[in-house]
Design an enzyme around this catalytic site. Structure first.
Site, PDB file in Angstrom:
ATOM      1  N   HIS A 123      -5.332  -9.803  11.234  1.00 38.37           N
ATOM      2  CA  HIS A 123      -4.321 -10.502  12.018  1.00 38.37           C
ATOM      3  C   HIS A 123      -3.140  -9.535  12.200  1.00 38.37           C
ATOM      4  CE1 HIS A 123      -1.093 -13.498  12.696  1.00 38.37           C
ATOM      5  NE2 HIS A 123      -2.047 -14.344  13.033  1.00 38.37           N
ATOM      6  N   GLN A 203      -6.752 -17.572   5.727  1.00 33.10           N
ATOM      7  CA  GLN A 203      -7.868 -18.403   6.219  1.00 33.10           C
ATOM      8  C   GLN A 203      -8.842 -18.774   5.106  1.00 33.10           C
ATOM      9  OE1 GLN A 203      -8.061 -19.725   9.135  1.00 33.10           O
ATOM     10  NE2 GLN A 203      -6.425 -18.590  10.144  1.00 33.10           N
ATOM     11  N   CYS A 364      -3.952 -13.344  17.817  1.00 37.72           N
ATOM     12  CA  CYS A 364      -3.170 -12.339  17.065  1.00 37.72           C
ATOM     13  C   CYS A 364      -4.078 -11.305  16.421  1.00 37.72           C
ATOM     14  CB  CYS A 364      -2.295 -12.990  16.000  1.00 37.72           C
ATOM     15  SG  CYS A 364      -1.023 -14.027  16.676  1.00 37.72           S
TER      16      CYS A 364
HETATM   17  N1  PLP Z   1      -3.397 -13.747   8.405  1.00 38.02           N
HETATM   18  C1  PLP Z   1      -4.368 -14.479   8.944  1.00 38.02           C
HETATM   19  C2  PLP Z   1      -5.799 -14.146   8.638  1.00 38.02           C
HETATM   20  C3  PLP Z   1      -4.061 -15.551   9.781  1.00 38.02           C
HETATM   21  O1  PLP Z   1      -5.036 -16.281  10.314  1.00 38.02           O
HETATM   22  C4  PLP Z   1      -2.701 -15.842  10.037  1.00 38.02           C
HETATM   23  C5  PLP Z   1      -2.328 -16.928  10.954  1.00 38.02           C
HETATM   24  O2  PLP Z   1      -3.097 -17.313  11.811  1.00 38.02           O
HETATM   25  C6  PLP Z   1      -1.712 -15.063   9.430  1.00 38.02           C
HETATM   26  C7  PLP Z   1      -2.110 -14.024   8.619  1.00 38.02           C
HETATM   27  C8  PLP Z   1      -0.263 -15.337   9.642  1.00 38.02           C
HETATM   28  O3  PLP Z   1       0.085 -16.524   9.066  1.00 38.02           O
HETATM   29  P1  PLP Z   1       1.552 -17.146   9.240  1.00 38.02           P
HETATM   30  O4  PLP Z   1       1.801 -17.193  10.723  1.00 38.02           O
HETATM   31  O5  PLP Z   1       1.439 -18.497   8.635  1.00 38.02           O
HETATM   32  O6  PLP Z   1       2.507 -16.265   8.549  1.00 38.02           O
END
Ligand code: PLP
Length: 406
Positions: A123, A203, A364
């Site tokens: 991400h 996740q 993302c």
């Molecule tokens: N990492 C992963 C694998 C994600 O799916 C997400 C959000 O979709 C994030 C990080 C970022 O999470 P947050 O926006 O809650 O900080």
């Protein structure tokens, strides 16, 4: 144990509504999960009954609120089997946890020329903070390629190590493809080279049991809102030996021991990393979400979601021109797909009109999209409040959308 879906759905009031005149089907759980009434009530009860700034008061409300907040720290420590509550740092979410870690390690531990290994399926929140360090400190990001099936290329991973490798930061489960990565193997290999590992569990934490001591990961990060808890709260787990060495991330109240203009000393763990008034209402809501998950049983949830995923995957195969993105062997309840040459936004927009909430776009994870040569995907991600009937309705809807888009 089996899940009583009807009863569970009653716990999630938001699910009981219509969208564009159709009953809502919420399949966007990888973006955020809905909140059960006990979580909504726990957070609202903070404001109704015990709201008071924590840690700094001698009065009754402040003490009660502080106790409730700190109890959740213990609950989270137990949930991930941390060695102690001091290893649990509350943040705003996964993104802030990664930024905390990269910034703090970037102050002292990571130097010009050091290498950090990520993967192609990260991400953006586990890419960009390290790229900022490339600019600031001259570190180098190296990337583990992903295979056509959507799995990590483990041979390539091992070949990326050099004498300069100082950190591995990798996702437990891909938010796009649902791939469950062999993180234990990743951690063991990195440790054999004396390299610490951060796992992005955004996740994973609500789908699979996580035992940080058994995994032996150095850091594990996640967000509350993806695990049925309120938004604006997250966790950084870190081994004490690392957290103790790391400098603070932000300065302010609570993270200090003593402040003077001739020099300031910092608080002990975990407070050294928690500057300012935290989202204590959200944290207390997180505690209620953990209770809720534990009441259902993580293994029961996993079984239910996995069966639902297999059911959906099998049925979706009958939709004309469907193409799945990522078909890893180890998989959680996320299905990314495309319909013929249709743009994912068009598919998502038509599905929305039929009452479905699915996510479309790059999720993302633009580097992964580039790798796959696609602009984005349509993603259905299931939670334990979803049902087979909802999946059947999705198949009907996809067949209709497929015809509409020719
Ligand atoms: N990492 C992963 C694998 C994600 O799916 C997400 C959000 O979709 C994030 C990080 C970022 O999470 P947050 O926006 O809650 O900080």
């Amino acid at each position: 144990m089996t899940l009583d879906i009807r009863k569970i759905r009653d716990d999630f009031p938001i699910l009981n509504q219509t969208v564009h005149g159709k009953p809502l089907v919420y399949f966007d759980n990888a973006a955020t999960t809905q909140k059960p009434t006990p979580v909504i009530e726990a957070e609202a009860d903070v404001y109704r009954k015990i709201n008071s700034n924590i840690h700094r008061g001698v009065h009754h409300l402040s003490n009660v609120c502080t106790e409730a907040f700190e109890e959740v720290r213990k609950k989270v420590a137990d949930f991930v089997n941390a060695d102690s509550r001091e290893e649990i740092i509350f943040t705003r979410g996964t993104t802030e946890s990664v930024n905390l870690l990269s910034s703090s390690l970037g102050e002292t531990y990571l130097q010009n020329g050091d290498e950090v290994i990520l993967s192609e399926m990260e991400h953006h929140s586990n890419i960009v903070p390290w790229q900022l360090l490339e600019k600031r400190k001259g570190i180098k990001v190296k990337v583990i390629p992903v295979t056509d099936q959507g799995e990590l290329d483990m041979e390539a991973f091992k070949a990326l190590f050099s004498a300069q490798t100082r950190m591995v930061a990798i996702t437990h489960i891909s938010n796009v493809m649902g791939t469950i990565n062999p993180i234990k193997e990743v951690i063991d290999f990195a440790h054999s080279k004396d390299v610490p590992v951060m796992i992005d569990g955004a996740q994973a934490i609500h789908h699979v049991p996580v035992d940080v001591q058994e995994l032996d990961c150095d850091f594990y990060v996640f967000s509350g809102h993806k695990m049925y808890a309120p938004t604006g709260v997250g966790v950084l787990y870190g081994k004490r030996k690392w957290l103790e060495q790391m400098p603070p991330y932000q300065g302010g109240g609570e993270m200090i021991d003593k402040v003077s203009f001739s020099g300031t000393s910092f608080n002990d763990l975990p407070y050294k990393f928690e500057a300012g008034t935290p989202n204590y209402a959200g944290v207390i809501g997180l505690g209620a979400a953990l209770d809720y998950l534990l009441n259902q049983g993580l293994e029961t949830i996993w079984e239910y979601e996995h069966k639902l995923f297999e059911y959906a995957l099998e049925k979706m195969k009958s939709v004309p021109d469907i193409r799945f993105i990522g078909e890893a062997k180890e998989h959680t309840s996320v299905i990314s797909f495309l319909l013929g040459n249709s743009h994912p936004f068009d598919v998502g927009t038509l599905l929305d009109k039929l009452g479905f909430a699915l996510r479309t776009g790059h999720h993302c994870a633009q580097p992964l999209m580039d790798k796959m040569g696609i602009p984005g995907t349509v993603r259905a991600s299931f939670a334990f409040y979803n049902s087979r009937e909802e999946v059947d309705r999705l198949i009907d809807a996809l067949n209709r959308v497929s015809v509409m888009l020719g």
